[in-house]
Design a protein around this motif. Structure first.
Motif, short mmCIF file in Angstrom:
data_model
loop_
_atom_site.label_atom_id
_atom_site.label_comp_id
_atom_site.label_asym_id
_atom_site.label_seq_id
_atom_site.Cartn_x
_atom_site.Cartn_y
_atom_site.Cartn_z
N THR A 193 0.86 -1.19 0.00
CA THR A 193 0.00 0.00 0.00
C THR A 193 0.89 1.24 0.00
O THR A 193 2.06 1.18 0.41
CB THR A 193 -0.90 0.04 1.26
OG1 THR A 193 -0.05 0.07 2.41
CG2 THR A 193 -1.82 -1.16 1.33
N GLU A 198 -9.12 -4.05 3.58
CA GLU A 198 -9.99 -3.82 2.42
C GLU A 198 -9.48 -4.58 1.19
O GLU A 198 -10.25 -5.21 0.46
CB GLU A 198 -10.05 -2.31 2.12
CG GLU A 198 -10.99 -1.92 0.99
CD GLU A 198 -12.46 -2.16 1.31
OE1 GLU A 198 -13.22 -2.33 0.35
OE2 GLU A 198 -12.82 -2.20 2.51
N ILE A 199 -8.16 -4.51 0.98
CA ILE A 199 -7.55 -5.21 -0.17
C ILE A 199 -7.74 -6.72 -0.05
O ILE A 199 -8.08 -7.40 -1.01
CB ILE A 199 -6.04 -4.85 -0.29
CG1 ILE A 199 -5.88 -3.39 -0.74
CG2 ILE A 199 -5.33 -5.78 -1.27
CD1 ILE A 199 -4.48 -2.84 -0.61
N LYS A 200 -7.53 -7.23 1.20
CA LYS A 200 -7.71 -8.67 1.43
C LYS A 200 -9.15 -9.09 1.18
O LYS A 200 -9.41 -10.16 0.61
CB LYS A 200 -7.29 -9.02 2.86
CG LYS A 200 -5.78 -9.16 3.03
CD LYS A 200 -5.43 -9.55 4.45
CE LYS A 200 -3.92 -9.67 4.62
NZ LYS A 200 -3.55 -9.97 6.02
N ARG A 201 -10.08 -8.24 1.63
CA ARG A 201 -11.50 -8.54 1.43
C ARG A 201 -11.83 -8.61 -0.06
O ARG A 201 -12.55 -9.51 -0.52
CB ARG A 201 -12.35 -7.46 2.11
CG ARG A 201 -13.84 -7.80 2.23
CD ARG A 201 -14.59 -6.69 2.92
NE ARG A 201 -14.53 -5.45 2.19
CZ ARG A 201 -15.27 -5.16 1.10
NH1 ARG A 201 -16.10 -6.06 0.61
NH2 ARG A 201 -15.17 -3.99 0.51
N LYS A 202 -11.30 -7.66 -0.83
CA LYS A 202 -11.52 -7.66 -2.29
C LYS A 202 -10.93 -8.89 -2.95
O LYS A 202 -11.53 -9.50 -3.84
CB LYS A 202 -10.92 -6.39 -2.91
CG LYS A 202 -11.75 -5.14 -2.67
CD LYS A 202 -11.10 -3.94 -3.31
CE LYS A 202 -11.92 -2.67 -3.07
NZ LYS A 202 -11.26 -1.47 -3.62
N LEU A 203 -9.71 -9.25 -2.49
CA LEU A 203 -9.06 -10.43 -3.06
C LEU A 203 -9.85 -11.70 -2.75
O LEU A 203 -10.00 -12.58 -3.62
CB LEU A 203 -7.63 -10.57 -2.50
CG LEU A 203 -6.60 -9.56 -3.00
CD1 LEU A 203 -5.32 -9.66 -2.20
CD2 LEU A 203 -6.30 -9.77 -4.48
N GLU A 204 -10.36 -11.80 -1.51
CA GLU A 204 -11.17 -12.96 -1.13
C GLU A 204 -12.45 -13.03 -1.98
O GLU A 204 -12.88 -14.11 -2.41
CB GLU A 204 -11.53 -12.89 0.35
CG GLU A 204 -10.37 -13.26 1.27
CD GLU A 204 -10.69 -12.97 2.73
OE1 GLU A 204 -11.84 -12.58 3.03
OE2 GLU A 204 -9.78 -13.12 3.56
N LYS A 205 -13.05 -11.85 -2.20
CA LYS A 205 -14.26 -11.77 -3.02
C LYS A 205 -13.98 -12.25 -4.45
O LYS A 205 -14.76 -13.01 -5.03
CB LYS A 205 -14.75 -10.31 -3.04
CG LYS A 205 -16.23 -10.17 -3.39
CD LYS A 205 -16.66 -8.72 -3.22
CE LYS A 205 -18.14 -8.55 -3.57
NZ LYS A 205 -18.55 -7.14 -3.43
N LYS A 206 -12.84 -11.79 -5.00
CA LYS A 206 -12.44 -12.21 -6.34
C LYS A 206 -12.22 -13.72 -6.40
O LYS A 206 -12.61 -14.39 -7.36
CB LYS A 206 -11.16 -11.49 -6.77
CG LYS A 206 -11.39 -10.09 -7.31
CD LYS A 206 -10.09 -9.50 -7.80
CE LYS A 206 -10.30 -8.06 -8.30
NZ LYS A 206 -9.02 -7.45 -8.74
N LYS A 257 -15.51 -15.53 -6.39
CA LYS A 257 -16.13 -15.42 -7.71
C LYS A 257 -15.47 -16.38 -8.69
O LYS A 257 -16.15 -17.04 -9.50
CB LYS A 257 -16.02 -13.99 -8.24
CG LYS A 257 -17.05 -13.03 -7.65
CD LYS A 257 -16.92 -11.68 -8.30
CE LYS A 257 -17.97 -10.69 -7.73
NZ LYS A 257 -17.82 -9.35 -8.34
#
Length: 551
Positions: A391, A435-443, A446
């Motif tokens: 970051t 936040e970045i980890k959450r986005k990565l987990e979401k990806k 998916k």
């Protein structure tokens, strides 16, 4: 007396050699060195004690990686413990080629370890005659093993290179510098070449890239008119300059130029313009790469200067290992050693001089701000190197601190304490990282969901295909049944006609063909009732009997 054994690591396996007789003092004499080259004489000095072949290429790679890193592999330890002599009057010494693996073996084993000197000479002979000393190993097999292991070892080293992300930055900044030099040289060539035809343009347009574009656009200055004023304005972005170019073209002192020369100048100008546009693309690529690899350093000192520091250090890891004093003068090594030699003043800054902070500082504060900036660059590079989620939070905070220090030197306004700033930065960084980890987990979720759907679709497609095949088979069986029914109906009609003819006495004897048809009809009647429709046959019989009676 010491009994010396020598360990040799080959691509085929580990070998342990017992040294029969050796003189430490005379080993380095030229005559003795020649004896090492002779296999017959060398055999009298050394004999194979044990050989441990590697089970597979993977095992060989694991062992060789352990040896290169100075770690004792389980296979090597077991081999030495099994084959080294223990508990005798003679002391056992083990000779190894590498001091690093020797130190590791010293901790694992009880025997003494020797490196260099006589051991190096013996290993030289072993390396030369290895395929002759080991039974069943040919020179071709040994070279194949070495080649295969060499390829796999190199591939693994390239694959697991920790600096692989930095390599792209190092190459990009080197290419950027090279492009700057080349574009400058080529632009000067265009200026000189086109200057014969239109010398006044150089004074009006000093920028190299713009000059090349104008040379490409104008071509023959005599053909320039009021109609081309708009296109000139688009290039120079200034109506006054465009008008000045138009007026200069009318009263130019330049020589006339032939069309073929003009074509060559235009082509060369086109190349220079394309190089300039590629340079802009490369700079954008470098910016994006720096934001991925070293976002804090890029936020603090800029992408180009940060890339130069990484390139000069060799990698981001090397830069992170440097102290702030080294980072401060990185790139000014010549000036530093010259100053040390002549006992003059040492340089205050190196590559970091290209940052905007040192240029903005007053002359008396340049040294102080460069020292402070180097300190912050070191912190930023270490965060970038060792943080899991990259970051730019710390880089922004460090940049604010440098700004505050600049204002402190100018106005005397006291800056915030480093502890308070770092606390804020840690809090923000943890939020951003979450936040970045959450986005990565979401990806990832998916992606898994998409893969699952694809698998289901593939499975359904296979099932549908099988069902279609089964349906096709069923359809063909139904068609066959229908054909059989039709044939049976036709044959039944034939038999009915025959029976009616017999009743009337029209035919006294049956032909062989009619007999065959009769037999077929009987066989078909023996089949199930589904296949032989009886009702339509009986109706036809009745109709025919009525006709016959009427006659």
């Amino acid at each position: 007396m010491v009994l010396l054994h020598v360990l040799f690591e080959h691509a085929a396996g580990y070998a342990l050699f017992a040294v029969k007789e050796v003189e430490e003092i005379g080993m380095l004499l030229p005559q003795v060195e020649e004896n090492v080259l002779n296999i017959g004489k060398f055999n009298s000095m050394v004999s194979l004690a044990a050989f441990f072949p590697f089970k597979s290429a993977q095992a060989a790679l694991e062992n060789i990686n352990a040896v290169s890193e100075g770690v004792v592999h389980a296979d090597l330890k077991l081999f030495l413990e099994t084959n080294l002599p223990h508990g005798g009057k003679k002391k056992v010494a083990l000779g190894v080629a590498d001091a690093k693996i020797g130190a590791a073996l010293q901790e694992e084993l009880t025997c003494s370890i020797q490196t260099g000197g006589v051991v190096a000479e013996i290993l030289r002979g072993v390396r030369l005659h290895f395929h002759s000393l080991v039974k069943g190993l040919t020179g071709q097999a040994a070279s194949k093993a070495q080649l295969g292991l060499g390829h796999s070892y190199s591939r693994a080293k390239v694959k697991f290179n920790v600096n692989r992300a930095d390599n792209m930055i190092i190459q990009s900044i080197a290419l950027l510098d090279q492009l700057d030099k080349d574009i400058n040289t080529f632009s000067m060539r265009v200026r000189e070449w086109y200057g014969y035809h239109f010398p006044e343009l150089i004074k009006i347009v000093p920028d190299n890239s713009m000059y090349c574009r104008l040379a490409q656009l104008i071509g023959n200055r005599k053909e320039l008119s009021e109609e081309s004023l708009e296109s000139l304005e688009e290039v120079v972005m200034d109506s006054a300059k465009a008008q000045a170019i138009l007026e200069a073209s009318r009263s130019s002192m330049g020589m006339d130029i032939s069309p073929i020369d003009l074509i060559n100048i235009e082509r060369f100008s086109n190349r220079v313009v394309s190089l300039a546009s590629y340079r802009l693309e490369l700079q954008e690529y470098l910016r994006s790469k720096m934001n991925q690899v070293a976002p804090n350093l890029a936020a603090l000192i800029g992408e180009v200067v940060g890339a130069r520091l990484i390139s000069h250090a060799g990698s981001l890891t090397n830069l992170a290992k440097y102290p702030a004093s080294t980072v401060q003068i990185l790139g000014a090594e010549k000036a530093l050693f010259r100053a040390l030699k002549t006992r003059g003043n040492t340089p205050k800054y190196g590559l970091i001089f290209h940052s905007t902070f040192i240029g903005r500082a007053a002359a008396k504060n340049k040294g102080r701000i460069s020292r402070y900036l180097a300190n912050k660059c070191t912190i930023a590079s270490r965060i970038d190197c060792f943080s899991e989620v990259p970051t730019s939070v710390f880089g922004d905070k460090l940049r604010d601190q440098v700004e505050e220090r600049l204002s402190f030197y100018e106005t005397g306004e006291v800056p915030r304490k480093n502890v308070d700033v770092m606390k804020e930065a840690v809090k923000e960084a943890s939020d951003v990282a979450a936040e970045i980890k959450r986005k990565l987990e979401k990806k990832e979720k998916k992606r898994k969901k998409r893969e699952k759907k694809l698998k289901e679709l593939e499975a359904n497609g296979d099932a549908n295909g099988e069902a279609e095949v089964e349906n096709g088979e069923a359809d063909t069986s139904v068609v066959k049944k229908k054909k059989k029914k039709k044939q049976a109906a036709e044959e039944a009609e034939v038999t009915v006609e025959e029976t009616s003819a017999i009743e009337n006495g029209a035919e006294d004897a049956e032909t062989p063909a009619k007999k065959k048809k009769k037999r077929k009809a009987e066989a078909m009647e023996a089949e199930p009732a589904e296949e032989t429709p009886e009702t339509p046959v009986s109706e036809k019989k009745k109709k025919k009997k009525k006709k016959e009676n009427a006659e």
